[in-house]
Design a protein around this motif. Sequence first.
Motif, PDB file in Angstrom:
ATOM      1  N   PRO A 203     -43.060   3.748  -5.870  1.00  0.00           N
ATOM      2  CA  PRO A 203     -42.036   4.482  -5.132  1.00  0.00           C
ATOM      3  C   PRO A 203     -41.516   5.645  -5.989  1.00  0.00           C
ATOM      4  CG  PRO A 203     -41.162   2.392  -5.924  1.00  0.00           C
ATOM      5  CD  PRO A 203     -42.609   2.404  -6.264  1.00  0.00           C
ATOM      6  N   VAL A 204     -41.569   6.856  -5.444  1.00  0.00           N
ATOM      7  CA  VAL A 204     -41.220   8.054  -6.219  1.00  0.00           C
ATOM      8  C   VAL A 204     -39.964   8.697  -5.647  1.00  0.00           C
ATOM      9  CG1 VAL A 204     -41.986  10.324  -7.025  1.00  0.00           C
ATOM     10  CG2 VAL A 204     -43.623   8.431  -6.860  1.00  0.00           C
ATOM     11  N   ILE A 205     -39.010   8.943  -6.518  1.00  0.00           N
ATOM     12  CA  ILE A 205     -37.740   9.590  -6.176  1.00  0.00           C
ATOM     13  C   ILE A 205     -37.749  10.981  -6.781  1.00  0.00           C
ATOM     14  CG2 ILE A 205     -35.225   9.443  -6.428  1.00  0.00           C
ATOM     15  CD1 ILE A 205     -35.809   6.377  -7.123  1.00  0.00           C
ATOM     16  N   GLY A 206     -37.267  11.977  -6.057  1.00  0.00           N
ATOM     17  CA  GLY A 206     -37.241  13.333  -6.575  1.00  0.00           C
ATOM     18  C   GLY A 206     -35.867  13.972  -6.483  1.00  0.00           C
ATOM     19  N   PHE A 207     -35.605  14.897  -7.400  1.00  0.00           N
ATOM     20  CA  PHE A 207     -34.365  15.684  -7.381  1.00  0.00           C
ATOM     21  C   PHE A 207     -34.701  17.064  -7.922  1.00  0.00           C
ATOM     22  CE2 PHE A 207     -29.849  16.232  -9.340  1.00  0.00           C
ATOM     23  CZ  PHE A 207     -29.444  16.987  -8.249  1.00  0.00           C
ATOM     24  N   VAL A 208     -34.420  18.108  -7.120  1.00  0.00           N
ATOM     25  CA  VAL A 208     -34.688  19.494  -7.512  1.00  0.00           C
ATOM     26  C   VAL A 208     -33.363  20.182  -7.808  1.00  0.00           C
ATOM     27  CG1 VAL A 208     -35.701  21.706  -6.823  1.00  0.00           C
ATOM     28  CG2 VAL A 208     -36.730  19.556  -6.021  1.00  0.00           C
ATOM     29  N   ALA A 209     -33.134  20.540  -9.064  1.00  0.00           N
ATOM     30  CA  ALA A 209     -31.886  21.199  -9.439  1.00  0.00           C
ATOM     31  C   ALA A 209     -31.964  21.658 -10.889  1.00  0.00           C
ATOM     32  CB  ALA A 209     -30.681  20.260  -9.276  1.00  0.00           C
ATOM     33  N   ARG A 210     -31.238  22.727 -11.196  1.00  0.00           N
ATOM     34  CA  ARG A 210     -31.150  23.143 -12.591  1.00  0.00           C
ATOM     35  C   ARG A 210     -30.343  22.101 -13.369  1.00  0.00           C
ATOM     36  NH1 ARG A 210     -27.215  25.833  -9.834  1.00  0.00           N
ATOM     37  NH2 ARG A 210     -25.221  26.253 -10.872  1.00  0.00           N
ATOM     38  N   PHE A 211     -30.637  21.985 -14.650  1.00  0.00           N
ATOM     39  CA  PHE A 211     -29.952  20.996 -15.488  1.00  0.00           C
ATOM     40  C   PHE A 211     -28.618  21.568 -15.942  1.00  0.00           C
ATOM     41  CE2 PHE A 211     -34.405  19.339 -16.790  1.00  0.00           C
ATOM     42  CZ  PHE A 211     -34.504  18.661 -15.592  1.00  0.00           C
ATOM     43  N   TYR A 212     -27.614  21.291 -15.138  1.00  0.00           N
ATOM     44  CA  TYR A 212     -26.282  21.869 -15.302  1.00  0.00           C
ATOM     45  C   TYR A 212     -25.285  20.791 -14.877  1.00  0.00           C
ATOM     46  CZ  TYR A 212     -22.594  25.421 -14.902  1.00  0.00           C
ATOM     47  OH  TYR A 212     -21.447  26.163 -15.060  1.00  0.00           O
ATOM     48  N   PRO A 213     -24.086  20.725 -15.498  1.00  0.00           N
ATOM     49  CA  PRO A 213     -23.161  19.616 -15.203  1.00  0.00           C
ATOM     50  C   PRO A 213     -22.891  19.394 -13.723  1.00  0.00           C
ATOM     51  CG  PRO A 213     -22.373  20.849 -17.101  1.00  0.00           C
ATOM     52  CD  PRO A 213     -23.572  21.612 -16.564  1.00  0.00           C
ATOM     53  N   GLN A 214     -22.822  20.463 -12.942  1.00  0.00           N
ATOM     54  CA  GLN A 214     -22.544  20.355 -11.505  1.00  0.00           C
ATOM     55  C   GLN A 214     -23.487  19.393 -10.799  1.00  0.00           C
ATOM     56  OE1 GLN A 214     -23.484  23.967  -9.472  1.00  0.00           O
ATOM     57  NE2 GLN A 214     -23.378  23.043  -7.443  1.00  0.00           N
ATOM     58  N   LYS A 215     -24.735  19.337 -11.250  1.00  0.00           N
ATOM     59  CA  LYS A 215     -25.774  18.646 -10.484  1.00  0.00           C
ATOM     60  C   LYS A 215     -25.804  17.133 -10.690  1.00  0.00           C
ATOM     61  CE  LYS A 215     -27.176  22.501  -8.672  1.00  0.00           C
ATOM     62  NZ  LYS A 215     -27.023  22.779  -7.219  1.00  0.00           N
ATOM     63  N   GLY A 216     -25.091  16.624 -11.675  1.00  0.00           N
ATOM     64  CA  GLY A 216     -24.945  15.181 -11.809  1.00  0.00           C
ATOM     65  C   GLY A 216     -26.169  14.432 -12.290  1.00  0.00           C
ATOM     66  N   HIS A 217     -27.032  15.094 -13.075  1.00  0.00           N
ATOM     67  CA  HIS A 217     -28.239  14.412 -13.559  1.00  0.00           C
ATOM     68  C   HIS A 217     -27.908  13.182 -14.402  1.00  0.00           C
ATOM     69  CE1 HIS A 217     -30.062  18.387 -12.658  1.00  0.00           C
ATOM     70  NE2 HIS A 217     -31.152  17.670 -12.439  1.00  0.00           N
ATOM     71  N   SER A 218     -26.868  13.283 -15.217  1.00  0.00           N
ATOM     72  CA  SER A 218     -26.502  12.155 -16.072  1.00  0.00           C
ATOM     73  C   SER A 218     -26.136  10.927 -15.241  1.00  0.00           C
ATOM     74  CB  SER A 218     -25.328  12.553 -16.974  1.00  0.00           C
ATOM     75  OG  SER A 218     -24.906  11.468 -17.772  1.00  0.00           O
ATOM     76  N   ILE A 219     -25.428  11.163 -14.161  1.00  0.00           N
ATOM     77  CA  ILE A 219     -25.062  10.072 -13.256  1.00  0.00           C
ATOM     78  C   ILE A 219     -26.304   9.484 -12.603  1.00  0.00           C
ATOM     79  CG2 ILE A 219     -23.820   9.541 -11.108  1.00  0.00           C
ATOM     80  CD1 ILE A 219     -21.872  11.865 -12.028  1.00  0.00           C
ATOM     81  N   LEU A 220     -27.225  10.356 -12.211  1.00  0.00           N
ATOM     82  CA  LEU A 220     -28.456   9.887 -11.583  1.00  0.00           C
ATOM     83  C   LEU A 220     -29.280   9.039 -12.547  1.00  0.00           C
ATOM     84  CD1 LEU A 220     -30.520   9.775  -9.319  1.00  0.00           C
ATOM     85  CD2 LEU A 220     -31.324  12.051  -9.988  1.00  0.00           C
ATOM     86  N   LEU A 221     -29.380   9.457 -13.804  1.00  0.00           N
ATOM     87  CA  LEU A 221     -30.141   8.663 -14.770  1.00  0.00           C
ATOM     88  C   LEU A 221     -29.512   7.278 -14.964  1.00  0.00           C
ATOM     89  CD1 LEU A 221     -31.060  11.304 -17.507  1.00  0.00           C
ATOM     90  CD2 LEU A 221     -32.635  10.086 -15.993  1.00  0.00           C
ATOM     91  N   SER A 222     -28.182   7.222 -15.034  1.00  0.00           N
ATOM     92  CA  SER A 222     -27.507   5.932 -15.173  1.00  0.00           C
ATOM     93  C   SER A 222     -27.764   5.046 -13.957  1.00  0.00           C
ATOM     94  CB  SER A 222     -26.002   6.143 -15.369  1.00  0.00           C
ATOM     95  OG  SER A 222     -25.742   6.822 -16.580  1.00  0.00           O
ATOM     96  N   ALA A 223     -27.743   5.666 -12.772  1.00  0.00           N
ATOM     97  CA  ALA A 223     -28.026   4.912 -11.544  1.00  0.00           C
ATOM     98  C   ALA A 223     -29.482   4.448 -11.508  1.00  0.00           C
ATOM     99  CB  ALA A 223     -27.706   5.771 -10.326  1.00  0.00           C
ATOM    100  N   PHE A 224     -30.375   5.299 -11.995  1.00  0.00           N
ATOM    101  CA  PHE A 224     -31.798   4.954 -11.973  1.00  0.00           C
ATOM    102  C   PHE A 224     -32.086   3.740 -12.855  1.00  0.00           C
ATOM    103  CE2 PHE A 224     -36.293   5.782 -13.348  1.00  0.00           C
ATOM    104  CZ  PHE A 224     -36.870   5.523 -12.114  1.00  0.00           C
ATOM    105  N   ALA A 225     -31.345   3.614 -13.953  1.00  0.00           N
ATOM    106  CA  ALA A 225     -31.513   2.430 -14.799  1.00  0.00           C
ATOM    107  C   ALA A 225     -31.224   1.165 -14.000  1.00  0.00           C
ATOM    108  CB  ALA A 225     -30.591   2.526 -16.016  1.00  0.00           C
TER     109      ALA A 225
END
Length: 386
Positions: A203-225
């Motif tokens: 199962p593959v999950i995708g997210f397209v966005a620049r790596f910037y605080p607005q985009k919440g990548h850190s939150i997504l990584l924590s959720a992905f764990a």
Amino acid sequence: MTDLQATNNTGSIRIFHIIDHLSLHGAQMYLVKLVRGLSELGYEQRVYGLNDPRHPKIVDMMTEVGVDVETIGKVRLLSGTGLLTLLVDLVKWRPHVVQTCLRFSDVIGRILGRLAHVPVSVSVVTQPNVDKYRWQFLLDRLTAGFSDRVVFNSKEIIPFALAREGIKPEQVVFIPNGIDIEAGNSTTAGSLRTRLHISPDAPVIGFVARFYPQKGHSILLSAFAKVLEEEQHAILLLIGDGPLRPELESQAAALSVNANVRFVGEYANLSEIWDSIDLYVQASLWEGMSIALMQAMLSEIPVVATAVDGTIELIEDEKTGFLVKPGDVAALAFAVVRALKNTELAKQIGKNGSAMINREYSVSMMVSRFDDMYRQLLGLEPRCEQ
């Protein structure tokens, strides 16, 4: 005889676009679709990127329809010669509209348009600019009155601009984003999976966005764990780049999820992304009307997204997508797992989202609304329906 007819024998409207840079981001794709659509209606256009980033795909998609695209660059901006170049070109080319997009272009373009006596000035706001500095808000308030209209792609972001950026209600125009499937971009399904050595069954999950605080990548990584506790073979594709990439790569390693996370980098051919993912997740803390999210929905990809700004105008929870509270790691993980496990529900949501985007958010509708606005501001009759 109108001013337009007096200054331009062809009767076509000239628009001088100014944008902060020409990177492969959402605001730039928004501009591309508008420029191409207006070109089909006979508009003459020039596009200036203020700063150095300049993605060839963004440039090519505009130049191939006859639009001149120039970049000023940081050195010329700081020396002042770049601003002089813009002013001289505005005076010589005599556009009927100067249109700006993004924070620095808004201020600079409004001032230069006024100095060059351009008849109409329009600013485009694509997201709530909550991360601006105080001095930027001051410049906004000092120059906002130079804009005849300020176009917003989301109703939800208008109150912030009225409260902080000096915009008046009579300046506001709401024109939602338009979206379409890019011609000539289709590929063999799963080709990106093959190149990234991802199992066809994962199962593959995708997210397209620049790596910037607005985009919440850190939150997504924590959720992905947390997602991996339920779906151990899941893969997360992070498409984009930016200043937070080293920090996010370190976080993925610290969470022991790096084996299941692919930092893909900037990717011009988004149709390969849609061909290769099972679920699109947007973890933004604030957002306008995301083009990447709309493209995923159009492609029948089920989506999980945070309930912010323009996103809540696109998604009806459990009907056209799954909405979660921004910043809530547990809720985001739960929604992702639910979407991956309930494949029939996810599939139906993907179909519902695609139908809604097709029905309400076409590029032709967006371009037509801009055309109507320009013609009204220039004192021209509405375009006759063909």
